[in-house]
Scaffold this motif. Structure first.
Motif, PDB file in Angstrom:
ATOM      1  N   HIS A 164      -8.097 -35.314 -22.640  1.00 54.30           N
ATOM      2  CA  HIS A 164      -8.936 -36.415 -22.223  1.00 54.30           C
ATOM      3  C   HIS A 164      -9.010 -35.695 -20.633  1.00 54.30           C
ATOM      4  O   HIS A 164     -10.034 -35.865 -19.990  1.00 54.30           O
ATOM      5  CB  HIS A 164      -8.916 -37.419 -22.746  1.00 54.30           C
ATOM      6  N   SER A 165      -7.906 -35.802 -19.945  1.00 54.40           N
ATOM      7  CA  SER A 165      -7.429 -35.084 -18.300  1.00 54.40           C
ATOM      8  C   SER A 165      -8.763 -34.452 -18.033  1.00 54.40           C
ATOM      9  O   SER A 165      -8.450 -33.193 -18.118  1.00 54.40           O
ATOM     10  CB  SER A 165      -6.176 -35.383 -18.216  1.00 54.40           C
ATOM     11  N   PRO A 166      -9.185 -34.298 -16.507  1.00 50.12           N
ATOM     12  CA  PRO A 166     -10.381 -33.151 -15.696  1.00 50.12           C
ATOM     13  C   PRO A 166      -8.916 -32.308 -15.293  1.00 50.12           C
ATOM     14  O   PRO A 166      -9.231 -31.128 -14.950  1.00 50.12           O
ATOM     15  CB  PRO A 166     -10.954 -33.773 -15.567  1.00 50.12           C
ATOM     16  N   ASN A 167      -7.371 -32.810 -14.982  1.00 44.02           N
ATOM     17  CA  ASN A 167      -6.494 -32.045 -14.107  1.00 44.02           C
ATOM     18  C   ASN A 167      -5.506 -31.335 -15.259  1.00 44.02           C
ATOM     19  O   ASN A 167      -4.925 -30.807 -14.412  1.00 44.02           O
ATOM     20  CB  ASN A 167      -6.284 -32.830 -13.258  1.00 44.02           C
ATOM     21  N   VAL A 168      -5.660 -32.023 -16.625  1.00 40.87           N
ATOM     22  CA  VAL A 168      -4.373 -31.385 -17.524  1.00 40.87           C
ATOM     23  C   VAL A 168      -4.758 -30.217 -18.470  1.00 40.87           C
ATOM     24  O   VAL A 168      -6.180 -31.124 -19.036  1.00 40.87           O
ATOM     25  CB  VAL A 168      -3.859 -32.691 -18.319  1.00 40.87           C
ATOM     26  N   GLU A 169      -4.640 -28.889 -18.301  1.00 44.58           N
ATOM     27  CA  GLU A 169      -4.922 -27.960 -19.282  1.00 44.58           C
ATOM     28  C   GLU A 169      -3.864 -28.355 -20.442  1.00 44.58           C
ATOM     29  O   GLU A 169      -2.590 -28.519 -20.157  1.00 44.58           O
ATOM     30  CB  GLU A 169      -4.595 -27.340 -18.755  1.00 44.58           C
ATOM     31  N   VAL A 170      -4.118 -28.557 -21.760  1.00 44.22           N
ATOM     32  CA  VAL A 170      -2.810 -28.913 -22.721  1.00 44.22           C
ATOM     33  C   VAL A 170      -3.064 -27.153 -23.452  1.00 44.22           C
ATOM     34  O   VAL A 170      -4.189 -26.737 -24.045  1.00 44.22           O
ATOM     35  CB  VAL A 170      -3.736 -30.021 -23.905  1.00 44.22           C
TER      36      VAL A 170
END
Length: 448
Positions: free
Chosen positions: A212-218
């Motif tokens: 859900h984070s716009p700053n974290v690529e899973v």
């Protein structure tokens, strides 16, 4: 018993409050006093759940309704084994239920696990949740971090490490936590599981929240997406496992985006050594594993060194030995039979009970403690007609006891004051709440 049943519950987290709830909803004439070593109630909800989990924290509303009942009293800032002991409680109450939970890290026997830069997940959770008894600062100096374990706590730790501090500013995190996370240079967080995706212990909801984070690529590394006969059987028989596996498979084949931080999920990678020749973590060595067909794994002899500067072990919680009670140090639980505490000869100790993680170990979700509490309370109520009455019958004797010992205890009214104070602090910053960390301040506000 010729008068109303008086029960003490030690530990005012979900397990203890659920026990009080079931007791006071029963047909028995009963009153309950909850004792909690924190100035505020709710235990795991307040100090063990990541601050970006508003849905889980909604459980507080239901727990508060229980605490508001007139037959239930709350005594906070009172520590069992320090401020009072079992003999004291047995003088004042007909029965005692221990629901003290588990908040220590389970040990991990791994070379290098004690190096500087190697931490227990429980300690980190206590820090970012503003626990009053842990240091205010946390050494967030690593650009690459390893998290060992694939349960919900591991994902919480990884998510908090990977997110930017500004994303968390909408939550109740204290200022010291915000400042610490804001200064973190982290770019990559690696989560390692020694078994396959079908054996992961996190829930579908917890997994999806990673993305859900716009700053974290899973990033799910596809070499770990493998299944054996036991894995397929688990997928077919368990809807949650099926949902977890489906999500992981989809993420493993998607294109990697350009978000500034990355959270990597590695399966079938078993940690074998924390590296650090100069006393501080400089890497993690893992061994590639393969499934054996029965849900287990075996090593392949293929090793990888990962250039991380911090390692967090999230391999389970462990309860603390309670003074005056037997304790199984291997399982980290109090021996019991249907909640009745057993002595060294496996005989029930009259009037003494356990519920929650101190009873069954730190497994399952918060809601699972309701079943524990029901079993324990059922045993207690069955025993009630034959329980010896406490020598001291006056319900207010415990207040005099605490006052005579100069213990600055808090009450449910005090919690309401602290609750209002934290909400007011949040209003000043345009947030729902800002958690007070300092114990003395919590106590002073509660007792004002």
């Amino acid at each position: 018993m010729t008068r109303s049943l008086r029960v003490a519950v030690v530990g005012a987290g979900p397990a203890g409050i659920y026990a009080a709830d079931i007791l006071t909803k029963s047909d028995a004439d009963v009153s309950v006093d909850l004792f909690e070593r924190m100035p505020a109630p709710y235990g795991l909800i307040r100090y063990g759940v990541a601050p970006d989990h508003p849905r889980i924290k909604g459980i507080v509303t239901a727990l508060q309704r229980v605490l508001d009942r007139p037959e239930i009293r709350f005594f906070g800032n009172v520590e069992y084994g320090v401020d009072l002991k079992l003999d004291d409680l047995r003088q004042l109450y007909d029965a005692v239920i221990f629901s003290t939970g588990a908040e220590k890290d389970r040990a991990l026997d791994l070379p290098g696990i004690d190096l500087d830069g190697s931490y227990g997940a429980a300690d980190f959770v206590s820090w970012y949740d503003g626990h009053p008894d842990v240091p205010r600062d946390w050494p967030l100096t690593a650009s690459q971090v390893a998290v060992l374990g694939v349960g919900n706590v591991a994902l919480d730790v990884a998510r908090i490490l990977a997110k930017t501090a500004d994303e968390l500013l909408v939550t109740e995190i204290p200022d010291n936590v915000y400042q610490g996370l804001k200064a973190s240079p982290v770019t990559d967080v690696h989560v390692f599981g020694r078994r396959g995706p079908a054996q992961a212990k996190f829930t579908p909801l917890e997994l999806r929240e990673l993305d859900h984070s716009p700053n974290v690529e899973v990033i799910v590394h596809p070499e770990g997406i493998d299944f054996c006969a036991a894995s397929m059987a688990s997928i077919r028989s368990n809807k949650q496992v099926e949902m977890v596996v489906k999500t992981l498979q989809e993420w493993a084949i998607r294109d990697v985006g350009d978000r500034p931080r990355r959270l990597h999920l590695h399966f079938l990678e078993a940690p074998v050594e924390v590296l650090g020749p100069d006393g501080s973590v400089t890497g993690l060595r893992t061994e590639r594993m393969r499934l054996t067909g029965d849900g287990g794994v075996e090593g392949t002899g293929e090793f990888t060194d990962w250039p991380v500067q911090s390692v967090y072990r999230a391999v389970g919680y462990l309860s603390t030995h309670l003074a005056g009670l037997p304790f199984d140090h291997t399982s980290g639980t109090v021996p019991h039979q249907a909640g009745r505490v057993l002595d060294l000869d496996d005989q029930a100790i009259t009037g003494v009970y356990v519920t929650g993680w101190i009873k069954r170990g730190p497994i399952g979700l918060i809601g699972h403690t309701k079943g524990d509490a029901l079993e324990t309370v059922t045993s207690l109520l069955a025993d009630a007609p034959n329980l010896p009455e406490a020598p001291v019958a006056d319900p207010d004797a415990v207040v005099r006891f605490l006052e005579q010992r100069a213990i600055p205890f808090t009450t449910v009214d005090g919690w309401r004051k602290l609750d209002a104070h934290e909400i007011a602090l949040g209003v000043e910053q345009g947030r729902d709440r800002v958690k007070v960390v300092d114990r003395a301040t919590m106590t002073d506000v509660s007792r004002a």
